[in-house]
Enzyme design. Sequence first.
Site, PDB file in Angstrom:
ATOM      1  N   GLU A  69      -5.596   9.628   9.630  1.00 22.09           N
ATOM      2  CA  GLU A  69      -4.613   9.450   9.935  1.00 22.09           C
ATOM      3  C   GLU A  69      -3.776  10.644  11.154  1.00 22.09           C
ATOM      4  OE1 GLU A  69      -1.268   8.787   7.466  1.00 22.09           O
ATOM      5  OE2 GLU A  69      -1.930   7.340   6.978  1.00 22.09           O
ATOM      6  N   CYS A  91     -11.116   3.542  -0.752  1.00 17.65           N
ATOM      7  CA  CYS A  91      -9.543   4.180  -0.187  1.00 17.65           C
ATOM      8  C   CYS A  91      -9.604   2.991   1.330  1.00 17.65           C
ATOM      9  CB  CYS A  91      -9.861   5.703   0.231  1.00 17.65           C
ATOM     10  SG  CYS A  91      -8.799   6.238   0.602  1.00 17.65           S
ATOM     11  N   THR A  92      -8.452   3.313   0.958  1.00 22.02           N
ATOM     12  CA  THR A  92      -8.206   2.034   2.083  1.00 22.02           C
ATOM     13  C   THR A  92      -7.965   2.715   4.558  1.00 22.02           C
ATOM     14  OG1 THR A  92      -5.858   2.638   2.280  1.00 22.02           O
ATOM     15  CG2 THR A  92      -5.733   0.676   1.725  1.00 22.02           C
ATOM     16  N   HIS A  93      -8.292   3.758   3.926  1.00 25.83           N
ATOM     17  CA  HIS A  93      -8.840   4.321   4.843  1.00 25.83           C
ATOM     18  C   HIS A  93     -10.345   4.327   5.639  1.00 25.83           C
ATOM     19  CE1 HIS A  93      -5.169   5.733   4.220  1.00 25.83           C
ATOM     20  NE2 HIS A  93      -4.797   6.185   5.518  1.00 25.83           N
ATOM     21  N   TYR A 152      -0.350   8.350  -2.490  1.00 24.67           N
ATOM     22  CA  TYR A 152       0.132   8.212  -3.990  1.00 24.67           C
ATOM     23  C   TYR A 152      -1.942   9.365  -4.696  1.00 24.67           C
ATOM     24  CZ  TYR A 152       2.756   4.134  -3.824  1.00 24.67           C
ATOM     25  OH  TYR A 152       3.986   3.068  -3.460  1.00 24.67           O
ATOM     26  N   GLY A 153      -2.636   9.258  -3.797  1.00 27.05           N
ATOM     27  CA  GLY A 153      -3.741   9.551  -4.288  1.00 27.05           C
ATOM     28  C   GLY A 153      -3.276  10.834  -5.540  1.00 27.05           C
ATOM     29  N   CYS A 180      -3.785  -1.285  -2.215  1.00 28.35           N
ATOM     30  CA  CYS A 180      -4.062   0.334  -2.433  1.00 28.35           C
ATOM     31  C   CYS A 180      -5.352   0.741  -3.210  1.00 28.35           C
ATOM     32  CB  CYS A 180      -2.541   1.197  -2.417  1.00 28.35           C
ATOM     33  SG  CYS A 180      -2.991   3.092  -2.510  1.00 28.35           S
ATOM     34  N   ASN A 181      -6.019   1.339  -2.706  1.00 25.08           N
ATOM     35  CA  ASN A 181      -7.128   1.886  -4.022  1.00 25.08           C
ATOM     36  C   ASN A 181      -6.855   2.525  -5.514  1.00 25.08           C
ATOM     37  OD1 ASN A 181     -10.371   0.813  -2.837  1.00 25.08           O
ATOM     38  ND2 ASN A 181      -8.715   1.163  -0.810  1.00 25.08           N
ATOM     39  N   THR A 182      -5.939   3.328  -4.887  1.00 20.11           N
ATOM     40  CA  THR A 182      -5.008   4.195  -5.695  1.00 20.11           C
ATOM     41  C   THR A 182      -4.171   3.212  -7.453  1.00 20.11           C
ATOM     42  OG1 THR A 182      -5.071   6.630  -4.512  1.00 20.11           O
ATOM     43  CG2 THR A 182      -3.976   6.596  -6.333  1.00 20.11           C
ATOM     44  N   ASP A 192       1.174  -1.130  -0.265  1.00 16.55           N
ATOM     45  CA  ASP A 192       0.478   0.459   0.274  1.00 16.55           C
ATOM     46  C   ASP A 192       1.126   1.265  -0.116  1.00 16.55           C
ATOM     47  OD1 ASP A 192      -2.140   1.724   0.831  1.00 16.55           O
ATOM     48  OD2 ASP A 192      -1.904   1.760   2.238  1.00 16.55           O
ATOM     49  N   SER A 193       0.319   2.002  -0.122  1.00 17.48           N
ATOM     50  CA  SER A 193       1.100   3.612  -0.152  1.00 17.48           C
ATOM     51  C   SER A 193       1.511   3.676   1.358  1.00 17.48           C
ATOM     52  CB  SER A 193       0.184   4.846  -0.940  1.00 17.48           C
ATOM     53  OG  SER A 193      -1.124   4.809   0.020  1.00 17.48           O
TER      54      SER A 193
HETATM   55  N1  DGL Z   1      -3.877   3.787   0.352  1.00 14.38           N
HETATM   56  C1  DGL Z   1      -4.220   5.392  -1.090  1.00 14.38           C
HETATM   57  C2  DGL Z   1      -5.470   4.635  -1.514  1.00 14.38           C
HETATM   58  O1  DGL Z   1      -6.997   3.533  -0.968  1.00 14.38           O
HETATM   59  C3  DGL Z   1      -4.718   6.309  -0.070  1.00 14.38           C
HETATM   60  C4  DGL Z   1      -3.651   7.137   0.770  1.00 14.38           C
HETATM   61  C5  DGL Z   1      -2.860   7.492  -0.516  1.00 14.38           C
HETATM   62  O2  DGL Z   1      -3.107   8.642  -1.433  1.00 14.38           O
HETATM   63  O3  DGL Z   1      -1.836   7.245  -0.761  1.00 14.38           O
HETATM   64  O4  DGL Z   1      -6.551   5.056  -2.129  1.00 14.38           O
END
Ligand code: DGL
Length: 268
Positions: free
Chosen positions: A152, A184-186, A42-43, A73-75, A10-11
């Site tokens: 976060e 998104c992971t969060h 990453y987003g 990571c979704n992105t 993940d990012s």
């Molecule tokens: N992990 C990223 C996602 O799921 C979220 C955080 C980022 O922007 O890197 O898209």
Amino acid sequence: MDNRPIGIFDSGLGGLTVVKECMDILPGENITYFGDVARIPYGTRSEETVRRYSLQCTRFLLSKGIKMLIIGCNTASARSLEIIRNTVDIPVIGVIRPGARAAVRATKNSKIGVIGTISTISSGAYEKEIKNISPEADVASAACSLFVPIVEEGWSDTEVARAAADKYLSPVKAHGVDTLILGCTHYPLLKKTVTGYMGEGVTLINPAYETVLEAKSLLGKSGMLAEGNGNPHYEYYTSDFSPKFVQICSEFLHSDIQFCEKVDIEKY
Ligand code: DGL
């Protein structure tokens, strides 16, 4: 039977939501995790940069002898699943398709909402997958840029989170969606706030959970499940240690991290 670890990247630390699901759904599996904490988010980055970073994360995890890769990571899934699949010879699963499939299964009125980072939403990846499965689906998307820093900061259940939800989710709610993908992971950590705004009648889809179910099915079908000796091995790697590292890890994982090492990801 294959006892090599599942690799997840993940990012940052948000992908620990995927690790948590793995621990629950696949308790016999060993896991090697890489979180690109030094280069999060990453987003907000270009497609080219996300792809370069994702390939580096992949090469690092391959060097650890993984049997399967989950892009937590979704992105990164939205931007680099295909390029990674074309590069490696182990199974690769991203979070987009499993999330889209679960949403199509869940919706009753064919109106599906998707929320994620700017990059995920502008890639249109969720919408494409949803339409592939169900061409008549009506999709409303929203980028919710402040949600990641809010989580976060540990503010998931505060006035700040509720004000942001109000702002970001109002067009999606106005669309009449009955199902919302937390893309998104969060965002699974914001479930309470999101449900508070959208209402109990809206089904929230957590792609992390759906993705691990897919991994389980794929490992089962290909005879690659681990033996499961009751003592799985978890290794965590990160490109940096932020001051809030331990706090964020325990929020996502509900347990402490035993083994964590810093990696110079630019070398991969
Ligand atoms: N992990 C990223 C996602 O799921 C979220 C955080 C980022 O922007 O890197 O898209």
